[in-house]
Design an enzyme around this catalytic site. Structure first.
Site, short mmCIF file in Angstrom:
data_model
loop_
_atom_site.label_atom_id
_atom_site.label_comp_id
_atom_site.label_asym_id
_atom_site.label_seq_id
_atom_site.Cartn_x
_atom_site.Cartn_y
_atom_site.Cartn_z
N VAL A 114 46.34 -45.29 2.48
CA VAL A 114 47.07 -44.69 3.61
C VAL A 114 47.47 -43.25 3.30
O VAL A 114 48.33 -42.69 3.97
CB VAL A 114 48.33 -45.54 3.94
CG1 VAL A 114 47.94 -46.92 4.44
CG2 VAL A 114 49.28 -45.66 2.74
N HIS A 130 44.12 -49.30 7.22
CA HIS A 130 45.54 -49.66 7.25
C HIS A 130 46.43 -48.54 7.78
O HIS A 130 47.65 -48.59 7.60
CB HIS A 130 46.00 -50.07 5.85
CG HIS A 130 45.31 -51.30 5.34
ND1 HIS A 130 45.05 -51.52 4.01
CD2 HIS A 130 44.82 -52.38 6.01
CE1 HIS A 130 44.43 -52.69 3.87
NE2 HIS A 130 44.28 -53.22 5.07
N CYS A 188 64.24 -43.29 16.96
CA CYS A 188 63.29 -42.44 17.67
C CYS A 188 64.02 -41.35 18.45
O CYS A 188 65.00 -41.62 19.14
CB CYS A 188 62.45 -43.31 18.61
SG CYS A 188 61.37 -42.39 19.73
N GLY A 228 37.06 -48.77 -6.22
CA GLY A 228 38.48 -48.82 -6.54
C GLY A 228 39.28 -49.85 -5.78
O GLY A 228 40.45 -49.60 -5.47
N SER A 229 38.70 -51.00 -5.51
CA SER A 229 39.43 -52.05 -4.79
C SER A 229 39.13 -53.41 -5.39
O SER A 229 37.97 -53.74 -5.66
CB SER A 229 39.06 -52.06 -3.31
OG SER A 229 39.71 -53.13 -2.64
N GLY A 256 38.27 -54.44 -13.58
CA GLY A 256 38.81 -55.79 -13.47
C GLY A 256 38.17 -56.59 -12.35
O GLY A 256 37.22 -56.16 -11.68
#
Length: 290
Positions: A114, A130, A188, A228-229, A256
């Protein structure tokens, strides 16, 4: 007929010729990126090598919407963490993937991050699965505004918090604990409604039109490269699963375990920037033109 390909794990320190060959062979890559892309920019990742949480899981959508105390804690931590997150800059991984797109080899860059760093590095065909943390949305009227502008309002309402320091956390907040009961959360400016960062929180659904757009790109892709995920969150894993079922080869660069290990035709267990360095040198240029 898609089968279960044999995974090839590689952990060498040299340039991985098989990854370069994978990139050279497939001319319409769908790139799926995660937190491992941004760690070199100073933004921590979420999970360890086994795919387990390193820290308390991110804020839950339902809790955020229902409980003012949860919102006070979130925005207090965000006030402290935002300056470093907002100043993060793209690293070599982002630049390598932007170079790959510039060479005409990318169908889509789908990121679970994000932070907007892919766009800052020059990537243009990006879907932020996301959302983006640099925007804020009113859950009442739908008004969107810049997170940077909200930072000043948060500081004006809570001046004593300006000097606090804490370790950076993955979602632009900080690893800060304490008494948040007196923290003031502005509403807001248009309607006074509840403000939420314009990102998909844990437990919240990705907008349907965004999912549909990714699937449309996936139909035009000839392979998937995960960078990278760990793919432990279903919102990203589903696209790899769909690719494998469609018979598309899937490669991954990740330190990993990933949720998709059984679906991979190639796995490179190296830091992202190291594994993709060939895209920024002469060898990479040669690979991209084959």
């Amino acid at each position: 007929m898609p089968g279960r390909p044999q995974e090839t794990a590689i952990a060498s320190t040299a340039m991985d010729t098989r990854l370069a060959a994978f990139v050279a062979t497939h001319r319409r890559l769908l790139l799926l990126t995660g937190a491992g892309c941004s760690t070199d920019s100073g933004i921590p990742d979420y999970r360890d090598g086994d795919g387990q949480w390193k820290r308390t899981p991110p804020v839950d959508y339902r809790a955020f919407m229902a409980d003012a105390a949860v919102r006070r804690r979130y925005w207090a931590r965000s006030l402290v963490g935002w300056p470093r997150f907002g100043q993060a800059r793209p690293n070599a991984t982002h630049h390598a993937l932007a170079a790959l797109e510039a060479a005409g080899r990318v169908e889509l860059l789908l990121t679970q991050n994000v932070d907007g760093l892919h766009q800052r590095a020059g990537s243009r065909g990006v879907i932020d699965l996301h959302g983006r943390l640099d925007e804020v949305r009113c859950m009442g009227c739908g008004e969107r505004s810049a997170r940077e502008a909200l930072q000043q309002r948060l500081l004006d309402a809570n001046p004593a918090w300006a000097a606090l320091q804490a370790a950076q956390a993955p979602d632009g907040d900080a690893d800060l604990e304490g008494d948040f009961s007196a923290f003031v959360v502005p509403g807001c400016m248009a309607c006074g409604g509840l403000l939420k960062p314009d990102v998909v929180f844990f437990g919240e659904n990705v907008p349907r039109e965004r999912v549909a757009a990714v699937h449309a790109h996936l139909q035009r892709a000839d392979a998937v490269l995960v960078v990278g995920s760990s793919l432990m969150v279903y919102s990203g894993f589903r696209f790899v699963d769909a690719a494998a079922k469609a018979g598309l080869p899937v490669a991954a660069v990740n330190l990993g375990r990933t949720r998709a290990d059984a679906l991979l035709s190639l796995k490179v267990e190296q830091p992202c920037a190291q594994a993709l360095a060939f895209l920024l040198d002469g060898a990479g240029a040669a690979a991209k033109t084959q």
